[in-house]
Scaffold this active site. Structure first.
Site, PDB file in Angstrom:
ATOM      1  N   CYS A   1       0.838  -1.217   0.000  1.00 37.22           N
ATOM      2  CA  CYS A   1       0.000   0.000   0.000  1.00 37.22           C
ATOM      3  C   CYS A   1       0.864   1.254   0.000  1.00 37.22           C
ATOM      4  O   CYS A   1       2.035   1.228   0.337  1.00 37.22           O
ATOM      5  CB  CYS A   1      -0.879   0.025   1.242  1.00 37.22           C
ATOM      6  SG  CYS A   1      -1.839  -1.464   1.465  1.00 37.22           S
TER       7      CYS A   1
ATOM      8  N   TRP B   1      -3.008  -2.520  -1.521  1.00 36.52           N
ATOM      9  CA  TRP B   1      -2.593  -3.808  -2.054  1.00 36.52           C
ATOM     10  C   TRP B   1      -3.214  -4.821  -1.114  1.00 36.52           C
ATOM     11  O   TRP B   1      -2.778  -4.980   0.035  1.00 36.52           O
ATOM     12  CB  TRP B   1      -1.065  -3.910  -2.069  1.00 36.52           C
ATOM     13  CG  TRP B   1      -0.522  -5.123  -2.714  1.00 36.52           C
ATOM     14  CD1 TRP B   1      -0.586  -5.457  -4.042  1.00 36.52           C
ATOM     15  CD2 TRP B   1       0.190  -6.200  -2.087  1.00 36.52           C
ATOM     16  NE1 TRP B   1       0.043  -6.649  -4.276  1.00 36.52           N
ATOM     17  CE2 TRP B   1       0.521  -7.133  -3.097  1.00 36.52           C
ATOM     18  CE3 TRP B   1       0.589  -6.463  -0.792  1.00 36.52           C
ATOM     19  CZ2 TRP B   1       1.234  -8.310  -2.830  1.00 36.52           C
ATOM     20  CZ3 TRP B   1       1.297  -7.614  -0.517  1.00 36.52           C
ATOM     21  CH2 TRP B   1       1.593  -8.539  -1.535  1.00 36.52           C
TER      22      TRP B   1
ATOM     23  N   ASN C   1      -1.176   1.073   6.000  1.00 30.88           N
ATOM     24  CA  ASN C   1      -0.293   0.195   5.235  1.00 30.88           C
ATOM     25  C   ASN C   1       0.289  -0.782   6.236  1.00 30.88           C
ATOM     26  O   ASN C   1       0.815  -0.395   7.261  1.00 30.88           O
ATOM     27  CB  ASN C   1       0.817   1.001   4.556  1.00 30.88           C
ATOM     28  CG  ASN C   1       1.821   0.086   3.854  1.00 30.88           C
ATOM     29  OD1 ASN C   1       1.514  -1.059   3.565  1.00 30.88           O
ATOM     30  ND2 ASN C   1       3.020   0.597   3.602  1.00 30.88           N
TER      31      ASN C   1
ATOM     32  N   GLU D   1       7.971 -13.208 -13.012  1.00 30.89           N
ATOM     33  CA  GLU D   1       7.246 -12.054 -12.442  1.00 30.89           C
ATOM     34  C   GLU D   1       6.844 -11.034 -13.508  1.00 30.89           C
ATOM     35  O   GLU D   1       5.932 -10.247 -13.282  1.00 30.89           O
ATOM     36  CB  GLU D   1       8.042 -11.389 -11.330  1.00 30.89           C
ATOM     37  CG  GLU D   1       9.359 -10.797 -11.706  1.00 30.89           C
ATOM     38  CD  GLU D   1      10.030 -10.128 -10.506  1.00 30.89           C
ATOM     39  OE1 GLU D   1       9.358  -9.660  -9.589  1.00 30.89           O
ATOM     40  OE2 GLU D   1      11.265 -10.084 -10.500  1.00 30.89           O
TER      41      GLU D   1
ATOM     42  N   LYS E   1       6.411  -3.529  -4.985  1.00 34.20           N
ATOM     43  CA  LYS E   1       7.840  -3.215  -5.100  1.00 34.20           C
ATOM     44  C   LYS E   1       8.578  -3.538  -3.806  1.00 34.20           C
ATOM     45  O   LYS E   1       9.696  -4.005  -3.834  1.00 34.20           O
ATOM     46  CB  LYS E   1       8.044  -1.744  -5.439  1.00 34.20           C
ATOM     47  CG  LYS E   1       9.499  -1.338  -5.603  1.00 34.20           C
ATOM     48  CD  LYS E   1      10.192  -2.129  -6.702  1.00 34.20           C
ATOM     49  CE  LYS E   1      11.659  -1.783  -6.849  1.00 34.20           C
ATOM     50  NZ  LYS E   1      12.356  -2.727  -7.755  1.00 34.20           N
TER      51      LYS E   1
HETATM   52  C1  AGP Z   1      12.592  -8.956  -7.598  1.00 31.56           C
HETATM   53  O1  AGP Z   1      12.441  -8.669  -8.981  1.00 31.56           O
HETATM   54  C2  AGP Z   1      11.279  -8.973  -6.878  1.00 31.56           C
HETATM   55  N1  AGP Z   1      10.542  -7.790  -7.137  1.00 31.56           N
HETATM   56  C3  AGP Z   1      11.395  -9.347  -5.423  1.00 31.56           C
HETATM   57  O2  AGP Z   1      11.827 -10.685  -5.383  1.00 31.56           O
HETATM   58  C4  AGP Z   1      12.367  -8.504  -4.553  1.00 31.56           C
HETATM   59  O3  AGP Z   1      13.693  -8.783  -4.927  1.00 31.56           O
HETATM   60  C5  AGP Z   1      12.161  -8.918  -3.089  1.00 31.56           C
HETATM   61  O4  AGP Z   1      10.833  -8.613  -2.726  1.00 31.56           O
HETATM   62  C6  AGP Z   1      13.128  -8.223  -2.128  1.00 31.56           C
HETATM   63  O5  AGP Z   1      12.900  -6.844  -2.134  1.00 31.56           O
HETATM   64  P1  AGP Z   1      13.994  -5.910  -1.383  1.00 31.56           P
HETATM   65  O6  AGP Z   1      15.282  -6.073  -2.135  1.00 31.56           O
HETATM   66  O7  AGP Z   1      13.433  -4.519  -1.486  1.00 31.56           O
HETATM   67  O8  AGP Z   1      14.105  -6.388   0.030  1.00 31.56           O
END
Ligand code: AGP
Length: 587
Positions: A2, A73, A97, A469, A582
């Site tokens: 979120c 989300w 959130n 993904e 993200k």
């Molecule tokens: C990677 O392309 C994904 N979006 C996901 O696996 C990401 O790497 C994971 O959520 C870790 O995020 P962070 O590096 O912000 O901790």
């Protein structure tokens, strides 16, 4: 995940809130809403789908100078208008959130006290608890402090109370919140990009802090309601760093920033092939644990091979969501490295906190300046990747691989290897290749396999994740030697199998495994840095051969670009893949 945006000041609030929510779209969401105050009344508008659906329901020119907005989300309760935020109970309107883990017991208590609820969400329960506590406390700050003391889980809350319609309140635990000021007012936001149109200076709320925003001022309190003095951070990137700059997607733009992020990260820690003071002198650790999620875990897995090979220190790699719940047999001679682009991933933050509670030295490798993981680790090494907007990480992965290779050199004291980072030419080669033709040969398949050995297997894991993904293809990475122990049964006529072969010592073995699948009529795509002429492959991507310490940086880019081209052919929402966020600040 979120997103929260709030504004209170001299200007019209709704354009700022909507614009801020749009700048948080990269976090992933499925509905949006906002609440504003006009003529001493609180109004709420919300809608499922994209922010433009909400925009069509409101008058941006509304005569209001304060409000809170939210992109949801979904975690608790389906994607629906009623479950969207803001939620209002009694005098309290909130956006949330995070995940409140004890919301069921709170809901039961409030229902016994005569409350009824309209939604399936944990967030609405928070509004109910605020209203319930306010009836006793009769003071807004005391009510918020009491309420957050009763919540377990993670939350960032934007709050409006009917008895003070000249203020916005907010508090956080686990989920980030920043406060910012421009010439005409004050902002509340989940992340820095939301405020970059108006200011690049911001304050980070710490855990359990409460902020009161008015149009002329902001005050931060700790949970005991003692006023806090806060540092002001300046965002290093520019506003346009979060712009597309002519690229069709952020993912493509960010892949093409790889050369810059390698240079920027390298130059931040190295000058004239010697380490600068920015790279600490780590004591001699007997073992290293590397912890992360998704791609951060995979780049940590690459670092395992580099640190073990060059520094001869045993490295244990684990996903954060497992590591945090188990005995990890670490001690004072262990260094726990947490890798996180966002610095807010809940599982990674929890793993960091567990290691710290156990008195273990921690090092964070992070992109977002001032993020929770960055602030709580004993040491923090920033990658210099700039804001990464696409949900699928690419340039941050490359920057992390760069920094981890530097760390392997630092720990091994083999500084002669620093000269191997002169790879601009090789990066240009892999960035300029055209992967569309090859993407066309595999994009219609629903299953695509990757195989490799040692560090090549880890690159298969990352390449497979990128494909999954962004293009929603069911892709699996196998250790090449494992195929014959079961998974080769998955190979059918024309099944695409991508073999990554860059580690000279084991290329021959992986080629044998590729021939095994070829013999079973697989469609073989070879990714290699060797000049291999043979008929066992259908397609070949030849990449430049560089020193092993930097080879993963070069090899991962074709895998990222191939995933991008496949996703484009499949007309997927490349920068905001379905169901993904993200930064996953919920567990
Ligand atoms: C990677 O392309 C994904 N979006 C996901 O696996 C990401 O790497 C994971 O959520 C870790 O995020 P962070 O590096 O912000 O901790």
């Amino acid at each position: 995940m979120c997103g929260i945006v709030g504004y209170i000041g001299e200007d019209k609030a709704l354009p700022r809130i909507i614009n801020g929510l749009k700048l948080l779209e990269y976090r992933g969401y499925d509905s949006a809403g906002l609440s504003f105050v006009k003529d001493n009344k609180v109004f709420i508008e919300k809608e499922i789908g994209r922010i433009k659906n909400l925009e069509e329901k409101i008058n941006l020119d509304e005569n209001t100078n304060m409000g809170i907005g939210h992109t949801r989300w979904a975690t608790h309760g389906e994607v629906s208008k009623v479950n969207s935020h803001p939620h209002r109970v009694g005098k309290w309107t909130i956006v949330h959130n995070g995940i409140v883990e004890n919301y069921v017991s709170i809901k039961e208590k409030l229902i016994k006290e005569g409350y009824s609820f309209q939604t399936e969400t944990d967030s609405e329960i928070v509004a109910g608890l605020l209203d319930y506590n306010y009836k006793k406390e009769k003071d807004i700050l005391k009510t918020i402090s009491k309420t957050i003391g009763e919540l377990t889980g993670s939350y960032a809350l934007g709050i409006i109370c009917d008895d003070d319609l000249n203020s916005i309140y907010a508090t956080r635990c686990g989920s980030p919140l920043i406060v910012a000021k421009d010439k005409n007012g004050y902002y509340l936001a989940s992340d820095v990009p939301a405020i970059l149109d108006w200011t690049n200076k911001y304050v980070l709320l710490d855990e359990d802090e409460i902020v009161k925003l008015t149009k002329d001022n902001y005050e931060v309190y700790n949970k005991d309601l003692v006023k806090q003095k806060k540092d002001i951070y300046t965002f290093e990137g520019s506003r346009n760093a979060a712009e597309l700059n002519g690229y069709e997607h952020y993912m493509l733009k960010e892949i093409h920033e790889s050369k810059k992020v390698v240079q920027d990260t390298f130059n931040y820690y190295v000058e004239k092939n010697s380490f600068k003071k920015t790279m600490p002198d780590f004591k001699k650790y007997k073992n290293i644990h590397i912890v992360g999620c998704g791609s951060a875990y995979y780049v940590g897995y690459i670092a395992k091979y580099l640190i073990e090979e060059y520094a001869h220190i045993p490295v244990y790699v684990e996903v954060a969501s497992e590591y945090r719940y188990k005995d990890n047999f670490y001690d004072k001679e262990t260094l726990v490295i947490i890798i996180s682009q966002s610095g807010e991933t809940a599982d990674s933050l929890a793993a960091l906190r567990k290691a710290k509670e156990d008195g273990i030295d921690t090092l964070a490798i992070v992109n977002v300046v001032g993020s929770s993981i960055a602030r709580e680790a004993l040491w923090t090494l920033y990658i210099k990747a700039g804001p990464e907007i696409a949900v699928a990480t690419t340039k941050a992965f490359v920057a992390q691989a760069t920094l981890l290779a530097l760390l392997a050199i630092k720990l091994s004291n083999k500084t002669e290897l620093l000269k191997e980072f002169d790879i601009d030419k090789e990066l240009d080669i892999v960035l300029e290749k055209d992967y569309k033709r090859i993407a066309k040969t595999i994009y219609k398949h629903d299953n695509v396999f990757f195989i490799g050995r040692l560090v090549d297997y880890v690159l298969c894991l990352e390449g497979s994740l990128k494909l999954k993904e962004t293009s929603y293809i069911n892709s699996i990475a196998f250790q090449a030697g494992e195929l014959k122990h079961g998974t080769i049964s998955l190979i059918d006529e024309g099944t695409p199998v991508i073999g990554v072969c860059t580690k000279e010592s084991i290329i021959g073995k992986t080629i044998s495994n590729l021939k095994e699948v070829k013999a079973r009529h697989a469609y073989v795509l070879l990714v290699t840095n060797e000049d291999i002429e043979d008929d066992f492959y259908n397609q070949k991507i030849v990449i430049p051969k560089v020193h092993d310490i930097v080879q993963p940086i070069v090899t991962v880019i074709p895998l990222q670009l191939l995933a991008y081209e496949v996703a484009k052919l499949r007309k997927c929402d490349i920068d905001k893949p379905r169901n993904l966020a993200k930064s996953v600040t919920v567990e």
